[in-house]
Design an enzyme around this catalytic site. Structure first.
Site, PDB file in Angstrom:
ATOM      1  N   ARG A   1       0.880  -1.372   0.017  1.00  0.00           N
ATOM      2  CA  ARG A   1      -0.089   0.008   0.076  1.00  0.00           C
ATOM      3  C   ARG A   1       0.751   1.193   0.061  1.00  0.00           C
ATOM      4  NH1 ARG A   1      -0.731  -0.621   5.806  1.00  0.00           N
ATOM      5  NH2 ARG A   1      -2.563  -1.920   5.784  1.00  0.00           N
TER       6      ARG A   1
ATOM      7  N   ASP B   1      -2.765   0.368  10.429  1.00  0.00           N
ATOM      8  CA  ASP B   1      -1.976  -0.928  11.006  1.00  0.00           C
ATOM      9  C   ASP B   1      -2.380  -1.422  12.189  1.00  0.00           C
ATOM     10  OD1 ASP B   1      -0.179  -1.146   8.664  1.00  0.00           O
ATOM     11  OD2 ASP B   1       1.052   0.194   9.604  1.00  0.00           O
TER      12      ASP B   1
ATOM     13  N   GLU C   1      -1.104   6.182  15.954  1.00  0.00           N
ATOM     14  CA  GLU C   1      -2.573   5.978  15.499  1.00  0.00           C
ATOM     15  C   GLU C   1      -3.270   5.961  16.811  1.00  0.00           C
ATOM     16  OE1 GLU C   1       0.046   4.173  14.453  1.00  0.00           O
ATOM     17  OE2 GLU C   1      -0.471   3.286  12.426  1.00  0.00           O
TER      18      GLU C   1
ATOM     19  N   GLY D   1       4.343   8.250   3.739  1.00  0.00           N
ATOM     20  CA  GLY D   1       3.251   8.351   2.893  1.00  0.00           C
ATOM     21  C   GLY D   1       2.783   9.723   2.718  1.00  0.00           C
TER      22      GLY D   1
HETATM   23  C1  NOJ Z   1       2.431   3.437   8.613  1.00  0.00           C
HETATM   24  C2  NOJ Z   1       2.558   2.361   7.576  1.00  0.00           C
HETATM   25  O1  NOJ Z   1       3.808   2.452   6.711  1.00  0.00           O
HETATM   26  C3  NOJ Z   1       1.453   2.533   6.551  1.00  0.00           C
HETATM   27  O2  NOJ Z   1       1.568   1.250   5.745  1.00  0.00           O
HETATM   28  C4  NOJ Z   1       0.046   2.491   7.315  1.00  0.00           C
HETATM   29  O3  NOJ Z   1      -0.866   2.968   6.235  1.00  0.00           O
HETATM   30  C5  NOJ Z   1       0.138   3.633   8.502  1.00  0.00           C
HETATM   31  N1  NOJ Z   1       1.335   3.418   9.177  1.00  0.00           N
HETATM   32  C6  NOJ Z   1      -0.910   3.908   9.319  1.00  0.00           C
HETATM   33  O4  NOJ Z   1      -1.092   2.840  10.145  1.00  0.00           O
END
Ligand code: NOJ
Length: 797
Positions: free
Chosen positions: A356, A489, A633, A706
């Protein structure tokens, strides 16, 4: 407080105080040879893989040591310092220092006791070694005798973890040799001979431009017992003692003497790489004429600046300009190249691409380098399993058509990823749509690409299978199942639990598929998809909308996550922004959901991922509770979703709100509050601590996130309104009303667009008139067919 400024003309960030709140880093190199360097020259290097190709050692989570150290010593007084402030760390009242991080190079200048130095670090384009050029100038009125010591600390093993922890082995496998003007290090030298009889695991550190007067290949001999990088015995004493390592830590230290007349400058170049004796000699010989260095530096700048020139903007916000024109763009490329593999926080264990993450990272560079993006899209499609799902981790040595999958124990064992994730392949849709929009290359849909495990299909059919993957894995309410995780995650809804975020992604994917199917006259599929999408629409609307918000999901046991009724985590950001981005929310819902975000999640440093943080009422599977409240998170300001909320507000025409969110979370905007943010003011981090933290506003996990791509997309497609589609470009800015004018230069399908937006009346979005080369258009849309080689475009808001 600020520690530096943006020099936009040079595309450099200039650090004027070296005592930054954290090491502020830059990346050098390419996928073939990577290097990370801090403003104090701390950092490490690796060939291809941060995990398995490590050649320069770094102490993580420590004191930004060791690094690419250049020590200077006055051979008359015996006083010594370093070309970067650390490691010697002279008193900043008498030691002057500036660090310029540029596009793939770093230049550190210093002045101490009338000796001026400049250390330039870079990896030449298409080369697999790094160059450190030291210039030393005598600014005093007398002759000076200076010793320069270049110091590189080799790892004992290319595998990062082995080097750090398996000392009973790695201490006894390496040796160093002094040969002419270099130290050569071998690893396992009795085995693995290649056909030339030398070892594949040889590294070198050599110099050109000066004679070597003494050397060390043994770290302990160079530093001395109970000493550190700040006071190596060799430097203090004035010479190395020519000791090489044998059953101890290797290093390369080279001393050269420099005599300088008043006003005179001399240069030495040090080269480091993983090459054998013969090849390293050739490399060093090519630097006998030091003028090559300026040429190589110019080549690097041309390469990087050339890419960035594909999109340039001039708005009233200089911070916005610096980010979009240079730093956010560069971060997009760096994240694209190194994924989550190697930074000062990612120590290099991840030996591959997260599905992703990588598919999203591509979005950040499409408008700057579409061919590079296309190649990676191909690669990621070749990592899609024939059942339509993505491989959670795509190994660097990925072998399309022959890979095991999460259904195989061998894959799980090799990667540590136990199962499919619900969202992975769904990221392909917006990424491929953006690529086709930017390039007009709809023929790409016909290209045949293998699946990861077996068989091959056209890109179009890969996309069909991605939709099928979700439809074959529905929960009890017929929404996509959460599987191992969705984007988050830390959210385990249970294998059959249902995620609103994924449902919205799937809804959006279906819209994209319908438009692609219609454009290629696959009417049957388009009609079928419309029916399925309508059904999904009803389900999401019935199950996920609650008064003024979309819920986050439904657990396997039926518990609703992200409901107002929940004691904790009752409001989540991503379902709100994605309800807008996906086009599912109607206007009223969109306005209400975005308002709820502002009311319940917004903070001075950006929008929280959810609130309140989990503390006492987490459900099993709410892994976020592992983190402190307001962190990551668990109610932190996760940076990646800032880009989505900026985009969502822009799509709704809320330019002021979109820019408010940009301002709160943008690194450049916090340049003068660097002591609070801590992280580099020129790069996004993964998250910022929010309200419940005693360190509200502090950001973490620099560079590889990201966020780079989502904020880029949020700004370019959202705020600036560059919205390409199959046939042309829609110009739909959503800007703060205080911006009265802005200009953009965009290279679009080989044509140059000079775009001016006039906003005398202070609108946030919308347009009154648009002109192409003086001709008034009926809409804010320009088809490719209407464009000339050079185009003047005016949009009046
Ligand atoms: C960082 C991870 O690299 C990513 O894949 C994920 O979407 C985010 N954390 C959010 O949990």
């Amino acid at each position: 407080m600020n520690y530096g400024y943006f020099d936009e003309a040079q595309r450099e960030y200039v650090i004027t105080r070296p005592d930054t709140p954290a090491p502020w880093a830059n990346y050098l190199g390419s996928p073939e040879y990577g290097a990370i360097i801090s403003n104090n020259a701390g950092g490490y290097s690796f060939v291809k893989s941060g995990a398995n190709g490590r050649i320069l050692r770094y102490h993580f989570n420590s004191d930004d040591t060791p690094g690419r150290y250049l020590y200077l010593r006055d051979d008359v007084s015996g006083d010594y310092w370093s070309a970067s402030w650390q490691p010697v760390g002279k008193d900043l009242n008498v030691y002057k220092n500036e660090c310029r991080h540029g596009m793939s190079y770093t230049r550190i200048t210093a002045e101490y006791e009338d000796i001026q130095s400049e250390a330039l670090y870079y990896v030449p384009l298409h080369k697999t070694y790094e160059v450190w050029r030291l210039k030393v100038k005598n600014n005093s009125e007398k002759d000076r005798k200076i010793s320069a010591f270049g110091y590189a600390e080799f790892t004992n093993d290319s595998n990062y973890e082995q080097d750090q922890i398996n000392l009973q082995y790695t201490l006894f496998i390496t040796r160093t040799y002094f040969k002419k003007n270099k130290i050569l290090q071998t690893i396992n030298q009795n085995v693995e001979k290649n056909e030339e009889g030398s070892n594949g695991q040889e590294r070198f550190f050599g110099c050109a431009g000066a004679e070597v007067t003494s050397f060390n290949g043994d770290k302990a001999a160079f530093l001395g017992a109970y000493r550190s990088y700040s006071n190596p015995i060799a430097v203090e004493r004035g010479h190395c003692d020519n000791v090489l390592n044998y059953n101890s830590n290797g290093c390369a230290a080279l001393q050269s003497s420099i005599c300088l007349k008043p006003g005179e400058t001399k240069e030495i170049v040090y080269i480091l790489g993983r090459h054998n004796d013969k090849d390293s000699d050739k490399i060093l010989e090519s630097y006998q004429d030091l003028s090559i260095i300026e040429k190589e530096l110019q080549e690097l700048k041309n390469y990087w600046h050339g890419k960035l020139e594909h999109f340039q903007v001039n708005t009233p916000s200089k911070e916005f300009n610096s980010m979009i024109n240079t730093w956010n763009a560069y971060q997009c490329f760096i994240t694209f190249i190194w994924s989550r593999a190697a930074s000062f926080v990612y120590c290099g264990q991840r030996n591959g691409y997260g599905y992703r993450d990588t598919v999203q990272d591509i979005q950040g560079i499409i408008h700057l380098d579409a061919p590079m993006a296309k190649e990676r899209i191909r690669f990621m499609l070749s990592a899609q399993v024939d059942n339509g799902g993505g491989l959670p981790l795509v190994k660097y040595d990925h072998n399309p058509g022959h890979e095991d999958t999460p259904d195989d124990y061998s894959y799980v064992q090799a990667t540590g990823h136990p199962a499919y994730r619900a969202d992975d392949a769904l990221w392909l849709f917006p990424t491929i749509l953006k690529y086709i929009g930017e390039t007009g290359d709809s023929g790409f849909l016909e290209e045949v690409i293998p699946y990861a495990n077996k068989e091959a299909d056209t890109v179009y059919d890969h996309l069909k299978r991605a939709i099928r993957f979700s439809l074959e894995r529905l929960g009890d309410h017929r929404m996509p199942a959460g599987l191992h995780a969705d984007w988050n995650d830390c959210l385990r809804l249970g294998k059959k639990g249902e995620s609103t975020f994924v449902a919205l992604q799937l809804y959006y994917a279906m819209s994209i598929m319908i438009s692609l199917a219609e454009s290629r006259k696959d009417i049957e599929y388009a009609e079928h998809m419309k029916g399925v999408q309508k059904e999904l629409y009803e389900i999401i609307q019935n199950l996920c909308w609650e008064d003024d918000r979309f819920i986050r999901g439904i657990k396997e046991d039926g518990q609703v996550i992200g409901s107002k009724q929940n004691k904790e985590a009752s409001m989540w950001l991503n379902p709100q922004s994605w309800a807008v981005i996906s086009g599912l929310a109607d206007k009223q819902q969109a306005e209400a959901a975005l308002e709820s975000v502002h009311r319940e999640l917004n903070t001075p440093f950006g929008v929280r991922l959810m609130a309140p943080s989990f503390a006492d009422h987490a459900f099993p599977g709410a892994l976020a509770i592992l983190f402190n409240p307001s962190t990551k998170e668990n109610g932190g300001i996760f940076s990646q979703p800032q880009g989505w909320i900026i985009l969502a507000e822009s799509l709704m025409g809320h330019g002021n709100r979109a820019f408010e969110y940009f301002k709160e979370s943008s690194p450049a905007m916090l340049n003068d509050r660097a002591e609070i943010r801590v992280l580099e003011p020129y790069v996004h981090g993964q998250f910022t601590e929010s309200t419940e933290s005693p360190f509200e506003g502090r950001s973490h996990v620099h560079w590889l996130t990201g966020t780079a791509s989502t904020v880029m997309v949020g700004c370019v497609e959202g705020i600036l309104g560059m919205r390409p589609d199959l046939n042309g470009l829609r110009v739909a800015p959503s800007i703060p009303s205080e911006w009265k004018e802005l200009t953009m230069k965009k290279i679009f399908r080989g044509k140059c667009l000079n775009i001016r937006i006039e906003n005398k009346d202070g609108a946030e979005s919308g347009f009154r008139e648009m002109y192409l080369n003086g001709e008034r258009l009926t809409d804010n849309y320009i088809s490719e067919a209407e464009m000339k080689e050079e185009n003047e475009i005016l949009l009046v808001m």
